[in-house]
Scaffold this motif. Sequence first.
Motif, PDB file in Angstrom:
ATOM      1  N   THR A 192       0.783  -1.397   0.182  1.00 27.29           N
ATOM      2  CA  THR A 192      -0.098  -0.051   0.006  1.00 27.29           C
ATOM      3  C   THR A 192       0.899   1.285  -0.065  1.00 27.29           C
ATOM      4  OG1 THR A 192      -1.738  -1.101   1.257  1.00 27.29           O
ATOM      5  CG2 THR A 192      -1.999   1.222   1.187  1.00 27.29           C
ATOM      6  N   PHE A 219      -3.002   9.621  -1.639  1.00 26.20           N
ATOM      7  CA  PHE A 219      -4.526   9.374  -1.284  1.00 26.20           C
ATOM      8  C   PHE A 219      -5.312   8.275  -2.057  1.00 26.20           C
ATOM      9  CE2 PHE A 219      -8.940   9.898  -0.274  1.00 26.20           C
ATOM     10  CZ  PHE A 219      -8.996   9.756   1.007  1.00 26.20           C
ATOM     11  N   LEU A 228      -4.058   4.937  -1.517  1.00 30.85           N
ATOM     12  CA  LEU A 228      -4.755   4.426  -0.248  1.00 30.85           C
ATOM     13  C   LEU A 228      -6.047   3.859  -0.307  1.00 30.85           C
ATOM     14  CD1 LEU A 228      -3.088   7.149   2.196  1.00 30.85           C
ATOM     15  CD2 LEU A 228      -2.302   4.737   2.019  1.00 30.85           C
ATOM     16  N   ALA A 267      -7.271   1.149   2.196  1.00 31.53           N
ATOM     17  CA  ALA A 267      -6.844   1.580   3.496  1.00 31.53           C
ATOM     18  C   ALA A 267      -7.926   1.913   4.372  1.00 31.53           C
ATOM     19  CB  ALA A 267      -5.671   2.614   3.339  1.00 31.53           C
ATOM     20  N   ASP A 268      -7.929   1.855   5.688  1.00 37.22           N
ATOM     21  CA  ASP A 268      -8.882   2.352   6.645  1.00 37.22           C
ATOM     22  C   ASP A 268      -8.909   4.095   6.670  1.00 37.22           C
ATOM     23  OD1 ASP A 268     -10.597   3.028   8.798  1.00 37.22           O
ATOM     24  OD2 ASP A 268      -9.484   1.577  10.233  1.00 37.22           O
ATOM     25  N   ILE A 269      -9.341   4.568   5.967  1.00 35.35           N
ATOM     26  CA  ILE A 269      -9.161   6.262   5.896  1.00 35.35           C
ATOM     27  C   ILE A 269     -10.039   6.802   7.219  1.00 35.35           C
ATOM     28  CG2 ILE A 269      -9.929   8.268   4.427  1.00 35.35           C
ATOM     29  CD1 ILE A 269      -8.278   6.201   2.959  1.00 35.35           C
ATOM     30  N   GLU A 324      -9.845  12.765   4.710  1.00 32.04           N
ATOM     31  CA  GLU A 324      -9.320  12.810   3.225  1.00 32.04           C
ATOM     32  C   GLU A 324      -8.561  14.099   3.169  1.00 32.04           C
ATOM     33  OE1 GLU A 324     -12.785  13.330   0.959  1.00 32.04           O
ATOM     34  OE2 GLU A 324     -13.570  11.368   1.272  1.00 32.04           O
ATOM     35  N   CYS A 381      -3.815  13.969   4.938  1.00 25.89           N
ATOM     36  CA  CYS A 381      -4.565  12.956   5.303  1.00 25.89           C
ATOM     37  C   CYS A 381      -4.269  12.060   6.321  1.00 25.89           C
ATOM     38  CB  CYS A 381      -4.912  12.394   3.743  1.00 25.89           C
ATOM     39  SG  CYS A 381      -3.512  11.292   3.562  1.00 25.89           S
ATOM     40  N   VAL A 401      -4.741   7.942   7.772  1.00 24.50           N
ATOM     41  CA  VAL A 401      -5.360   6.362   7.800  1.00 24.50           C
ATOM     42  C   VAL A 401      -4.792   5.845   8.837  1.00 24.50           C
ATOM     43  CG1 VAL A 401      -5.372   6.315   5.154  1.00 24.50           C
ATOM     44  CG2 VAL A 401      -3.415   5.639   6.466  1.00 24.50           C
ATOM     45  N   ARG A 402      -5.717   4.650   9.026  1.00 25.56           N
ATOM     46  CA  ARG A 402      -5.108   3.591  10.234  1.00 25.56           C
ATOM     47  C   ARG A 402      -4.425   2.643   9.689  1.00 25.56           C
ATOM     48  NH1 ARG A 402      -7.181   5.561  14.653  1.00 25.56           N
ATOM     49  NH2 ARG A 402      -9.272   6.210  14.776  1.00 25.56           N
ATOM     50  N   ASP A 403      -3.243   2.174  10.173  1.00 24.96           N
ATOM     51  CA  ASP A 403      -2.540   0.744   9.720  1.00 24.96           C
ATOM     52  C   ASP A 403      -3.283  -0.499  10.160  1.00 24.96           C
ATOM     53  OD1 ASP A 403      -1.729   0.344  12.059  1.00 24.96           O
ATOM     54  OD2 ASP A 403       0.490   0.626  11.766  1.00 24.96           O
ATOM     55  N   THR A 435      -2.285   5.329  13.858  1.00 23.34           N
ATOM     56  CA  THR A 435      -2.630   6.573  12.847  1.00 23.34           C
ATOM     57  C   THR A 435      -1.352   6.923  12.241  1.00 23.34           C
ATOM     58  OG1 THR A 435      -4.145   7.547  14.649  1.00 23.34           O
ATOM     59  CG2 THR A 435      -3.200   8.990  12.752  1.00 23.34           C
TER      60      THR A 435
END
Length: 136
Positions: A25, A96, A99, A104-106, A109, A120, A122-124, A129
């Motif tokens: 990713t 983005f 992602l 990916a867990d957004i 934005e 922006c 996301v969470r892995d 975070t």
Amino acid sequence: MGIIIHTTFLPHDDAEAAKAFYGDTLGFEIRNEVGYHDMYWITVGPPEQPDVNIVLHPPGADPATTDAERAMIAEMMAKGTYASIMLASDDLEATFARLVEKGADIMQEPTDQDWGSRDCAVRDPAGNTVRIQQRR
């Protein structure tokens, strides 16, 4: 005397999911993998920065960590409040889009922030975070 960032650590609780997120990713290199008993450490980093490393480590691996602390770490990771990292991209919009494409867990934005950056979040897979801001 110059001081640089060489290595930082983030917890993971699923080695394969961590490698997929950071490798596929985000496009980082998988630089090293070390297993010990049922624990697994993975070193990743951006190809353009061979001297900068992120070690994805098993939470609570330190033998001095108590069972209560391990439980708290697991709870905080599940909520996404245990660890974070700030990255930067030359093209935030394209990053983005990648992602989103990779599922990916957004969290947020791309947004112009009051402090002057555009980023922006996301969470892995472990709940960390990952904020990515536009490089200037």
